[in-house]
Design a protein around this motif. Structure first.
Motif, PDB file in Angstrom:
ATOM      1  N   GLY A 156       0.900  -1.348  -0.105  1.00 26.53           N
ATOM      2  CA  GLY A 156       0.058  -0.050  -0.067  1.00 26.53           C
ATOM      3  C   GLY A 156       0.771   1.336  -0.081  1.00 26.53           C
ATOM      4  N   HIS A 157       2.077   1.103  -0.420  1.00 23.55           N
ATOM      5  CA  HIS A 157       2.828   2.254  -0.088  1.00 23.55           C
ATOM      6  C   HIS A 157       3.780   2.291  -1.499  1.00 23.55           C
ATOM      7  CE1 HIS A 157       2.546   2.790   4.239  1.00 23.55           C
ATOM      8  NE2 HIS A 157       2.436   1.360   4.183  1.00 23.55           N
ATOM      9  N   SER A 158       3.824   3.319  -2.209  1.00 27.03           N
ATOM     10  CA  SER A 158       4.052   3.560  -3.625  1.00 27.03           C
ATOM     11  C   SER A 158       5.803   3.377  -3.689  1.00 27.03           C
ATOM     12  CB  SER A 158       3.561   4.903  -4.250  1.00 27.03           C
ATOM     13  OG  SER A 158       4.196   6.109  -3.817  1.00 27.03           O
ATOM     14  N   SER A 159       6.209   3.884  -2.712  1.00 24.49           N
ATOM     15  CA  SER A 159       7.942   3.854  -2.771  1.00 24.49           C
ATOM     16  C   SER A 159       8.497   2.310  -2.117  1.00 24.49           C
ATOM     17  CB  SER A 159       8.318   5.019  -2.160  1.00 24.49           C
ATOM     18  OG  SER A 159       7.973   6.323  -2.763  1.00 24.49           O
ATOM     19  N   VAL A 160       7.736   1.708  -1.681  1.00 22.82           N
ATOM     20  CA  VAL A 160       8.033   0.460  -0.890  1.00 22.82           C
ATOM     21  C   VAL A 160       7.460  -0.452  -1.715  1.00 22.82           C
ATOM     22  CG1 VAL A 160       7.859  -0.929   1.099  1.00 22.82           C
ATOM     23  CG2 VAL A 160       7.963   1.696   1.246  1.00 22.82           C
ATOM     24  N   GLN A 161       8.555  -1.789  -2.203  1.00 24.70           N
ATOM     25  CA  GLN A 161       7.724  -2.812  -2.886  1.00 24.70           C
ATOM     26  C   GLN A 161       8.470  -3.965  -2.239  1.00 24.70           C
ATOM     27  OE1 GLN A 161       6.322  -3.108  -6.206  1.00 24.70           O
ATOM     28  NE2 GLN A 161       6.103  -5.049  -4.970  1.00 24.70           N
ATOM     29  N   VAL A 162       7.342  -4.914  -1.774  1.00 22.15           N
ATOM     30  CA  VAL A 162       7.671  -6.360  -1.282  1.00 22.15           C
ATOM     31  C   VAL A 162       7.948  -7.022  -2.532  1.00 22.15           C
ATOM     32  CG1 VAL A 162       6.638  -8.158  -0.016  1.00 22.15           C
ATOM     33  CG2 VAL A 162       6.355  -5.754   0.569  1.00 22.15           C
ATOM     34  N   LEU A 163       8.842  -7.828  -2.657  1.00 26.62           N
ATOM     35  CA  LEU A 163       9.095  -8.678  -3.731  1.00 26.62           C
ATOM     36  C   LEU A 163       8.707  -9.863  -3.566  1.00 26.62           C
ATOM     37  CD1 LEU A 163      12.862  -7.598  -4.480  1.00 26.62           C
ATOM     38  CD2 LEU A 163      10.881  -6.693  -5.557  1.00 26.62           C
ATOM     39  N   GLU A 338      19.094  -6.497  -9.545  1.00 28.11           N
ATOM     40  CA  GLU A 338      18.579  -6.569 -11.128  1.00 28.11           C
ATOM     41  C   GLU A 338      17.270  -5.808 -11.170  1.00 28.11           C
ATOM     42  OE1 GLU A 338      19.967  -9.443 -13.708  1.00 28.11           O
ATOM     43  OE2 GLU A 338      21.075  -7.564 -13.135  1.00 28.11           O
ATOM     44  N   LEU A 339      16.361  -6.073 -10.366  1.00 26.16           N
ATOM     45  CA  LEU A 339      15.067  -5.450 -10.725  1.00 26.16           C
ATOM     46  C   LEU A 339      15.333  -3.732 -10.533  1.00 26.16           C
ATOM     47  CD1 LEU A 339      12.950  -7.816  -8.638  1.00 26.16           C
ATOM     48  CD2 LEU A 339      12.775  -7.372 -11.136  1.00 26.16           C
ATOM     49  N   LEU A 340      16.005  -3.328  -9.454  1.00 32.31           N
ATOM     50  CA  LEU A 340      16.233  -1.730  -9.505  1.00 32.31           C
ATOM     51  C   LEU A 340      17.005  -1.240 -10.705  1.00 32.31           C
ATOM     52  CD1 LEU A 340      16.057   0.753  -7.932  1.00 32.31           C
ATOM     53  CD2 LEU A 340      17.668   0.248  -6.664  1.00 32.31           C
ATOM     54  N   GLY A 341      18.018  -2.077 -11.001  1.00 31.60           N
ATOM     55  CA  GLY A 341      18.713  -1.811 -12.253  1.00 31.60           C
ATOM     56  C   GLY A 341      17.778  -1.649 -13.596  1.00 31.60           C
ATOM     57  N   ASP A 369      11.087  -9.366 -15.169  1.00 32.16           N
ATOM     58  CA  ASP A 369      11.516 -11.103 -15.112  1.00 32.16           C
ATOM     59  C   ASP A 369      12.941 -10.756 -15.269  1.00 32.16           C
ATOM     60  OD1 ASP A 369      12.084 -13.556 -15.189  1.00 32.16           O
ATOM     61  OD2 ASP A 369      10.720 -13.781 -17.106  1.00 32.16           O
ATOM     62  N   THR A 370      13.675 -11.104 -14.269  1.00 34.26           N
ATOM     63  CA  THR A 370      15.033 -11.191 -14.189  1.00 34.26           C
ATOM     64  C   THR A 370      15.985 -12.307 -14.500  1.00 34.26           C
ATOM     65  OG1 THR A 370      15.177 -11.900 -11.950  1.00 34.26           O
ATOM     66  CG2 THR A 370      15.234  -9.497 -12.398  1.00 34.26           C
ATOM     67  N   GLY A 371      14.906 -13.539 -14.782  1.00 35.69           N
ATOM     68  CA  GLY A 371      15.394 -14.722 -15.285  1.00 35.69           C
ATOM     69  C   GLY A 371      15.844 -15.490 -13.935  1.00 35.69           C
ATOM     70  N   LEU A 372      15.623 -14.850 -12.552  1.00 32.77           N
ATOM     71  CA  LEU A 372      16.011 -15.499 -11.543  1.00 32.77           C
ATOM     72  C   LEU A 372      14.704 -16.102 -10.584  1.00 32.77           C
ATOM     73  CD1 LEU A 372      18.502 -12.853 -10.429  1.00 32.77           C
ATOM     74  CD2 LEU A 372      18.933 -15.166 -11.192  1.00 32.77           C
ATOM     75  N   GLY A 373      13.809 -16.252 -11.359  1.00 31.30           N
ATOM     76  CA  GLY A 373      12.316 -16.921 -10.591  1.00 31.30           C
ATOM     77  C   GLY A 373      11.131 -16.478 -11.616  1.00 31.30           C
ATOM     78  N   THR A 374      10.316 -15.999 -10.987  1.00 26.91           N
ATOM     79  CA  THR A 374       8.902 -15.801 -11.803  1.00 26.91           C
ATOM     80  C   THR A 374       8.535 -14.301 -12.058  1.00 26.91           C
ATOM     81  OG1 THR A 374       7.511 -15.654  -9.746  1.00 26.91           O
ATOM     82  CG2 THR A 374       7.800 -17.620 -10.766  1.00 26.91           C
ATOM     83  N   PRO A 375       8.152 -13.880 -13.016  1.00 26.42           N
ATOM     84  CA  PRO A 375       7.817 -12.654 -13.409  1.00 26.42           C
ATOM     85  C   PRO A 375       7.226 -11.825 -12.316  1.00 26.42           C
ATOM     86  CG  PRO A 375       7.458 -13.869 -15.280  1.00 26.42           C
ATOM     87  CD  PRO A 375       7.782 -14.927 -14.185  1.00 26.42           C
ATOM     88  N   GLN A 376       7.247 -10.535 -12.197  1.00 20.18           N
ATOM     89  CA  GLN A 376       6.606  -9.811 -11.124  1.00 20.18           C
ATOM     90  C   GLN A 376       5.881  -8.728 -11.670  1.00 20.18           C
ATOM     91  OE1 GLN A 376       8.135  -9.954  -7.199  1.00 20.18           O
ATOM     92  NE2 GLN A 376      10.245 -10.691  -8.204  1.00 20.18           N
ATOM     93  N   ASP A 377       4.583  -8.298 -10.902  1.00 18.18           N
ATOM     94  CA  ASP A 377       3.882  -7.133 -11.390  1.00 18.18           C
ATOM     95  C   ASP A 377       3.917  -6.147 -10.333  1.00 18.18           C
ATOM     96  OD1 ASP A 377       1.794  -5.479 -12.062  1.00 18.18           O
ATOM     97  OD2 ASP A 377       0.317  -6.649 -12.503  1.00 18.18           O
TER      98      ASP A 377
END
Length: 421
Positions: A156-163, A338-341, A369-377
Motif C-alpha cells: 500500500g505504499h508507492s515507494s515500498v516494494q515487497v518482492l 537486478e530489478l532496481l537496475g 523478469d530477471t530470469g531468477l524466478g517468476t515474473p512480477q507485477d
C-alpha cells in the motif's frame, strides 16, 4: 523478516563491517551529488550526479541477521561491479552506500537520516520493524525501497516494494501443499507455530483462511524470537493430535521444532516459509529430521535451481567470493538489484533519474523478469508482486541446502483471499 542467526563476536563483527564497507568503496556522504539536469539531458536529483548513481543499503552486519546481511551486501556489490563493467546506469557508475544497523531500529532511523539525502533508491533494507519505522520517511522522500521482509502490512505504499509473495500467501500455499500431497482431510488439525509481530500474525491470517476453506482446524502456538527450545509447543501440538505443522519463525526455531518433534514421535510433515530455513541447519544434529519432515514454501527458487540465470549468478558469486556461503540471501539480494537496475534504466530512457520518476518507472513494470524466478507485477501497490510459489526440500548436498520439489505455480485460492481481505 524474522530469521535468527548466531550473533558474531564484537571483534569479528567490526572487522566484517569494515571489510564490507571498504569493498563497496562508499562513504556515508555524497561528494558530487547533483540536483540539476546533466550534460546528457537526463534530469538528476539526490544520489545522482554526472558521473555516479548512488544507492543505499540499510543492513545488518553485526546483529542477529549478520550472515544474511553479508550475503545480500556481497551479492548486490557483485551486481554493481558487473553493471559498471558494462557501462553503468545511464552512463554513470553505480555506487552502493552500506550502513549497518545491527537490527536496531533506532540505529536504522539514524542511518537513514544520514544517507537519505545522498541516494536515489534503497535496494536493501533488512527487517520488518526497521521498514515499518521508516515508512513515512520513505514515502515523503519518494525513495524506492526493496525490503528484505514480506509482511502484508508493508503493502500500500508507492515507494515500498515487497518482492514476491507475502507471508499470508505463502501459508495458503503451504496448506494447499499439505492437502494435495500429505493426505490431510476435512476435520484434521494442523499446528501453526508463529512469531509474535507482523511476520507471524500475517502468516496466521493466511493459514487460518486456507484451513477454513479446506475444513481443517488450526492449533496456534505463538512464540517470541528469543524462544529457541520449542519442547513445550511440540508437546501441546502432539496432545492436540495435529496431522501437520506450519512454522513462521526463524531457522533456530525450525530446527528445534522439527528435531524435538522427531524425538517425541510427532513425525508429521512440517512446512516453513523461506525465512525459517538456512543452509547452516544441515550441519546441525537436526539435519536428518529436517531432511525427512520439512518442506519450504518460497516465492524464489532454490539457489541449486537449474534456471540458467540462477546458475550464472551462483557461478559468478562463487568466483568473486571463493568459499563464501551461497544462501537465499545471495539470490534475493541479487534479484532486487537486478530489478532496481531495470527501473533505473527505464527512468533514464524516459529522461529522468529523479526519485519520483524512478518510482514511476518501477510502478509501470507489469511483467518484470530477471530470469531468477517468476515474473512480477509492480503496478498495484496493494497486492503482492507475485502469487506463484515453489516448494523446496532440505538437501545437505545441494548448494544452499535446498532442492526443488515443485516448480513455481499459482497459489490456489490466493485471488479469492486477496479479494476477501
Amino acid at each position: 523478516m524474522n530469521v535468527t542467526h548466531r550473533t558474531p563476536g564484537l571483534a569479528l563483527a567490526s572487522a566484517l563491517t569494515a571489510l564490507l564497507l571498504a569493498a563497496t568503496g562508499c562513504s556515508s556522504k555524497a561528494d558530487d551529488s547533483g540536483t540539476s539536469d546533466g550534460a546528457d539531458g537526463v534530469k538528476g536529483g539526490p544520489g545522482v550526479s554526472a558521473k555516479t548513481v548512488r544507492l543505499g543499503a540499510l543492513t545488518d552486519l553485526t546483529g542477529p541477521y549478520a550472515t544474511l546481511g553479508k550475503s545480500i551486501v556481497q551479492a548486490q556489490q557483485m551486481w554493481a561491479d558487473q553493471t559498471n563493467a558494462d557501462g553503468g546506469i545511464c552512463g554513470r557508475k553505480v555506487e552502493i552506500v552500506v550502513k549497518d544497523h545491527g537490527y536496531d531500529v533506532q540505529k536504522a532511523v539514524t542511518a537513514y537520516a544520514d544517507i537519505a539525502p545522498d541516494v536515489v533508491a534503497l535496494p536493501q533494507v533488512i527487517g520488518s520493524p526497521v521498514v515499518a519505522a521508516l515508512l513515512d520517511d520513505v514515502e515523503r522522500d519518494h525513495l524506492l525501497t526493496f525490503p528484505q521482509a514480506w509482511a502484508a502490512s508493508l503493502l500500500g505504499h508507492s515507494s515500498v516494494q515487497v518482492l514476491g509473495t507475502t507471508y499470508d500467501v505463502d501459508m495458503i500455499a503451504a496448506v494447499d501443499f499439505l492437502t494435495r500431497t500429505k493426505g490431510l482431510q476435512k476435520g484434521d488439525s494442523i499446528g501453526h507455530v508463529y512469531f509474535e509481530g507482523d511476520y507471524g500474525s500475517n502468516a496466521l491470517a493466511g493459514s487460518t483462511w486456507a484451513a477454513r476453506k479446506a475444513g481443517l482446524k488450526v492449533v496456534g502456538q505463538k512464540i517470541k524470537a528469543t524462544d529457541t527450545d520449542l519442547s513445550a509447543q511440540v508437546s501441546a501440538l502432539r496432545a492436540a493430535g495435529v496431522k501437520a505443522v506450519l512454522i513462521s519463525a526463524g531457522p533456530a526455531q525450525t530446527a528445534s521444532l522439527v528435531g524435538v518433534a522427531a524425538s517425541k514421535g510427532l513425525k508429521v510433515p512440517v512446512v516453513s516459509s523461506a525465512p525459517g530455513f538456512a543452509p547452516q541447519l544441515m550441519k546441525t544434529p537436526a539435519a536428518p529430521a529436517l531432511a525427512g519432515l520439512l518442506n519450504v514454501v518460497s516465492a524464489a527458487p532454490a539457489v541449486s535451481s537449474d534456471l540458467p540465470g540462477v546458475r550464472r549468478m551462483v557461478a559468478a558469486y562463487q568466483k568473486k567470493y571463493p568459499g563464501a556461503l551461497v544462501d537465499s540471501g545471495v539470490l534475493s539480494g541479487y534479484n532486487a538489484a537486478e530489478l532496481l537496475g531495470a527501473d533505473l534504466k527505464k527512468a533514464c530512457a524516459a529522461g529522468s533519474l529523479a526519485r519520483e520518476d524512478v518510482v514511476e518507472a518501477h510502478r509501470s513494470q507489469k511483467n518484470a523478469d530477471t530470469g531468477l524466478g517468476t515474473p512480477q507485477d509492480f503496478s498495484d501497490v496493494d497486492r503482492p508482486a507475485s502469487l506463484k510459489t515453489y516448494v523446496l526440500k532440505p538437501d545437505a548436498q545441494a548448494v544452499g541446502g535446498l532442492v526443488e520439489v515443485e516448480q513455481a505455480h499459482d497459489v490456489p485460492g490466493a485471488q479469492e483471499y486477496l479479494a476477501s481481505r
